[in-house]
Design a protein around this motif. Structure first.
Motif, PDB file in Angstrom:
ATOM      1  N   PRO A   1       0.804  -1.228   0.000  1.00  0.00           N
ATOM      2  CA  PRO A   1       0.000   0.000   0.000  1.00  0.00           C
ATOM      3  C   PRO A   1       0.838   1.280   0.000  1.00  0.00           C
ATOM      4  O   PRO A   1       0.279   2.366  -0.171  1.00  0.00           O
ATOM      5  CB  PRO A   1      -0.827  -0.101   1.299  1.00  0.00           C
ATOM      6  CG  PRO A   1      -0.142  -1.114   2.134  1.00  0.00           C
ATOM      7  CD  PRO A   1       0.604  -2.035   1.216  1.00  0.00           C
TER       8      PRO A   1
ATOM      9  N   ASN B   1       0.764   3.345  -4.904  1.00  0.00           N
ATOM     10  CA  ASN B   1      -0.646   3.499  -5.266  1.00  0.00           C
ATOM     11  C   ASN B   1      -0.971   2.726  -6.548  1.00  0.00           C
ATOM     12  O   ASN B   1      -0.123   1.983  -7.065  1.00  0.00           O
ATOM     13  CB  ASN B   1      -1.006   4.983  -5.386  1.00  0.00           C
ATOM     14  CG  ASN B   1      -0.112   5.700  -6.383  1.00  0.00           C
ATOM     15  OD1 ASN B   1       0.291   5.109  -7.382  1.00  0.00           O
ATOM     16  ND2 ASN B   1       0.216   6.951  -6.109  1.00  0.00           N
ATOM     17  N   ASP B   2      -2.168   2.914  -7.066  1.00  0.00           N
ATOM     18  CA  ASP B   2      -2.608   2.125  -8.224  1.00  0.00           C
ATOM     19  C   ASP B   2      -2.273   2.764  -9.569  1.00  0.00           C
ATOM     20  O   ASP B   2      -2.657   2.242 -10.606  1.00  0.00           O
ATOM     21  CB  ASP B   2      -4.134   1.899  -8.138  1.00  0.00           C
ATOM     22  CG  ASP B   2      -4.466   0.884  -7.059  1.00  0.00           C
ATOM     23  OD1 ASP B   2      -3.597   0.040  -6.754  1.00  0.00           O
ATOM     24  OD2 ASP B   2      -5.585   0.945  -6.499  1.00  0.00           O
TER      25      ASP B   2
ATOM     26  N   GLU C   1       7.146   0.018   4.074  1.00  0.00           N
ATOM     27  CA  GLU C   1       6.002  -0.621   4.735  1.00  0.00           C
ATOM     28  C   GLU C   1       6.476  -1.535   5.872  1.00  0.00           C
ATOM     29  O   GLU C   1       5.974  -1.463   6.995  1.00  0.00           O
ATOM     30  CB  GLU C   1       5.188  -1.443   3.722  1.00  0.00           C
ATOM     31  CG  GLU C   1       3.934  -2.050   4.347  1.00  0.00           C
ATOM     32  CD  GLU C   1       3.294  -3.139   3.492  1.00  0.00           C
ATOM     33  OE1 GLU C   1       3.838  -3.490   2.429  1.00  0.00           O
ATOM     34  OE2 GLU C   1       2.248  -3.667   3.926  1.00  0.00           O
TER      35      GLU C   1
END
Lengths: 75, 349, 261
Positions: free
Chosen positions: C17, C20-21, C44
């Motif tokens: 996460p 991003n996309d 992360e």
């Protein structure tokens, strides 16, 4: 003997068809689809799903991070 | 206190977070003073001697992007090197303060005072359509005072501010009344890159927009800022202008000399007055135009071949005669020379 | 495909996460995407997303800030270590990294690279070396190999005329302020795992304020080299690795091997 089974889910719209995953797969699971995505790329798919062990090698080398991997021990 | 030292001390007291610089005559005292004063012990301020002016201005960029009060200083050749960084800082809409203790050029030029960086300072200086707020002190007191003002304006507009001074003011010793120590900031602007908390979107500091429509929109936005500066931030000072028939326009060191010239001229019966722009961008265009309408001629006096005179001409817009008198190469004009120039251009007919 | 396997408890790999996309603009097979992801995964895993500030370069990876979900600054060409120096000195408790290509780090930004390392700035520098200027269309870079063809060395890099490729990583390793210097790659699963460990170590060194860490990633430029991604990776192994051998160069402040001169 327990057998490890895996499944990969490819985000086919984001796959750019670079084929690095094909070469990273130790059990020759992946090939390029005959179809193309909206961007015109052939995308990775499981040609030989039964051989997948969920080792994550394909996902790890994928430059675009489009592969999710699931793994389960089947008894 | 020397002008350069006054800038350094004023910056510590203004609560500056960091200074990044590189030695160059005639402004090295800024860095020397800061190193000697140990502001890291006094206020926690960071002081670093960079490997080049380019690195220094980019450290300023990085520090400003963190929402901090950061500044640098240099002299003309070094300021040229900083122009790339200044363009990025303006393009990324960041506040910072830059001090240019001008020396004569072009090239390596001389280490003596000059005002030949006026165009560079007031037109942006680097690539692209941007401007820098330019403050022109004419005393050591103003050198100190304009530090805080420069930071305030820079943060108000999210734009670089510059103190444009010269080697004479940098080296000059005068009494200075310094402000009390201000605390350093403890809260930073919402756009600062201080680490993306879970409570907000990420912050990205960039001057890049590959979309032409977006880039034009951004340019319109910063142009609006410059228009606002022209409306709200113009500063100037007038001396003996009420009954003046001739106006001398001068800033910084030239303005000091011209104060004397005004007296000498008046002794000779020539009613001269001094108009001193304090902000060079925004240039006090409207007040100068209004004053010019009441006089017979305007003389722009600069330590350059004639740079500010172009802004004077634009302000006056052909209504009256405008002349220029300047010395170059690090030579200061004398008060007598200036009166002579005034006589030659206007009074002797 | 056994669809019963696809359930949350069995998920062993997903996109972090911290990315991003957004679809990355890189060419198919480009190593940049992989390195972005490794940095994001380390952020992360170390749980430092809110404490990390990244500095983007000018070059292909100029838009890295469109993909990583962290605060970022976009530097002028070559100046990232200067920005990082200021950010780290003003916020010593944060994690600050630069991400730079070979043109950015080893040509126009050589001074900033060397001096940030020599001052021992507590930052991590991630250096992508593909021996070419990718974004501007495949011109010769400071790291272009002898004889290597590029758009500005169309007959191959002629050392007599164009000078030698610069092994800046070895140069940085010799500076006292550099604490960890390594050369990695991301062309195979095992190399990716090693590169990720190196990136993690580079971040962890900031926790302990050990000085500068530099992780070079020898990478491909399929478009610039005019090859398929798979061919490019092979070419990289055959041609880049002999000149830019992967492995640690400086560990814990000490040179690993006395370099062969």
């Amino acid at each position: 003997m327990a057998k490890v089974k895996g499944v990969i889910i490819v985000d086919k719209e984001k796959c750019k068809g670079c084929e690095l995953c094909i070469h990273a797969c130790p059990t020759s699971v992946i090939s390029m689809s005959g179809e193309v995505n909206a961007k015109g790329y052939h995308f990775a798919c499981m040609k030989n799903p039964d051989a997948c062990t969920g080792c994550t090698n394909c996902a790890i080398v994928c430059p675009d991070g489009v592969i999710m991997v699931y793994r389960e021990k089947k008894v | 206190m020397k002008g350069n030292e006054a800038i350094a001390e004023a910056a510590i007291r203004a609560g500056a977070d960091a200074y990044f610089g590189y030695p160059i005559t005639p402004q090295s005292e800024v860095l020397e003073y800061l190193m000697a004063e140990k502001p890291h012990e006094r206020t926690g301020m960071v002081v670093l001697q960079a490997e080049s002016e380019i690195a220094a201005i980019n450290m300023v960029y990085g520090g400003a992007a963190c929402g901090r009060k950061v500044f640098t200083s240099s002299s003309s050749p070094g300021i040229s090197l900083k122009q790339e960084g200044l363009s990025y800082i303006a393009g990324a809409e960041l506040p910072c303060l830059v001090v240019n203790v001008v020396r004569g050029g072009p090239g390596l030029g001389t280490i003596q005072p000059a005002q030949s960086d006026y165009f560079q300072a007031t037109r942006g200086g680097g690539h692209g359509d941007y401007r820098v707020i330019v403050l022109a002190p004419y005393s050591v007191q103003e050198m100190a005072d304009f530090v805080g003002m420069g930071f305030d304006l820079a943060f108000k507009y999210r734009n670089p501010a510059m103190i444009l001074t010269d080697g004479a003011l940098g080296q000059m010793m005068e009494k200075v009344l310094l402000k009390e120590q201000q605390p350093r900031m403890t809260e930073y602007p919402e756009w600062a890159t201080t680490g993306k908390g879970t409570d907000r979107e990420k912050n990205v500091i960039t001057s890049l927009d590959l979309d032409s429509a977006g880039q034009e929109k951004f340019n319109r936005k910063i142009q609006d800022k410059y228009r606002q500066m022209k409306e709200e931030e113009v500063r100037f000072e007038v001396t003996e202008c009420e009954d003046a028939e001739y106006l001398i326009v001068a800033y910084g060191t030239s303005a000091r000399i011209c104060q004397k010239s005004v007296q000498l001229a008046r002794d000779k019966g020539i009613k001269a007055g001094l108009f001193r722009p304090v902000t060079l961008f925004p240039f006090p265009e409207k007040p100068l135009r209004e004053m010019a309408e009441k006089v017979k001629g305007v003389l722009s006096v600069e330590m350059s071949a004639g740079q500010m005179v172009e802004d004077v001409l634009l302000a006056v817009n052909g209504r009256i005669k405008v002349g220029h008198y300047g010395r170059m190469g690090g030579i200061l004009p004398t008060a007598d020379e200036i009166v002579e120039a005034l006589e030659n251009k206007f009074a002797k007919k | 495909m056994d669809k019963t396997i696809v359930k949350a408890g069995n998920l062993v790999y997903r996109r972090t996460p911290v990315m991003n996309d957004n679809v990355m603009h890189y060419c198919p097979g480009c190593g940049h995407g992989t390195v972005h992801r490794l940095i994001a995964e380390v952020i992360e895993e170390m749980d430092i997303q809110s404490e990390t500030i990244g500095i983007a370069p000018v070059g292909c990876s100029v838009l890295i800030y469109n993909y990583l979900e962290i605060d970022m600054q976009e530097a002028a060409h070559g100046r990232a270590p200067a920005l990082a120096t200021a950010a780290k000195r003003l916020m010593p408790e944060k994690y600050v990294f630069t991400y730079q290509g070979d043109g950015d780090l080893a040509a126009i930004g050589t001074a900033e690279t060397i001096h940030a390392a020599n001052r021992g700035e507590d930052i991590s520098v991630f250096f992508i070396n593909n021996g070419i200027y990718g974004m501007t269309g495949g011109q010769m870079a400071p790291t272009t190999l002898p004889g290597m063809v590029s758009s500005t060395s169309p007959y191959g890099r002629d050392i007599k005329m164009m000078g030698n490729p610069l092994k800046i990583t070895e140069l940085v390793a010799r500076l006292p302020g550099a604490y960890f210097v390594t050369r990695q790659a991301v062309h195979t699963p095992s190399s990716v795992r090693k590169a990720k460990k190196a990136i993690r170590r580079a971040f962890e060194n900031q926790t302990h304020k050990k000085g500068l860490s530099l992780v070079e990633i020898v990478s491909n430029c399929n478009s610039g080299w005019k090859m398929t991604p798979v061919e490019a990776n092979k070419w990289m192994v055959d041609n880049m690795f002999p000149f830019y051998p992967p492995g640690d160069i400086k560990l814990n402040g000490k040179l690993v091997n006395k370099e062969k001169e």
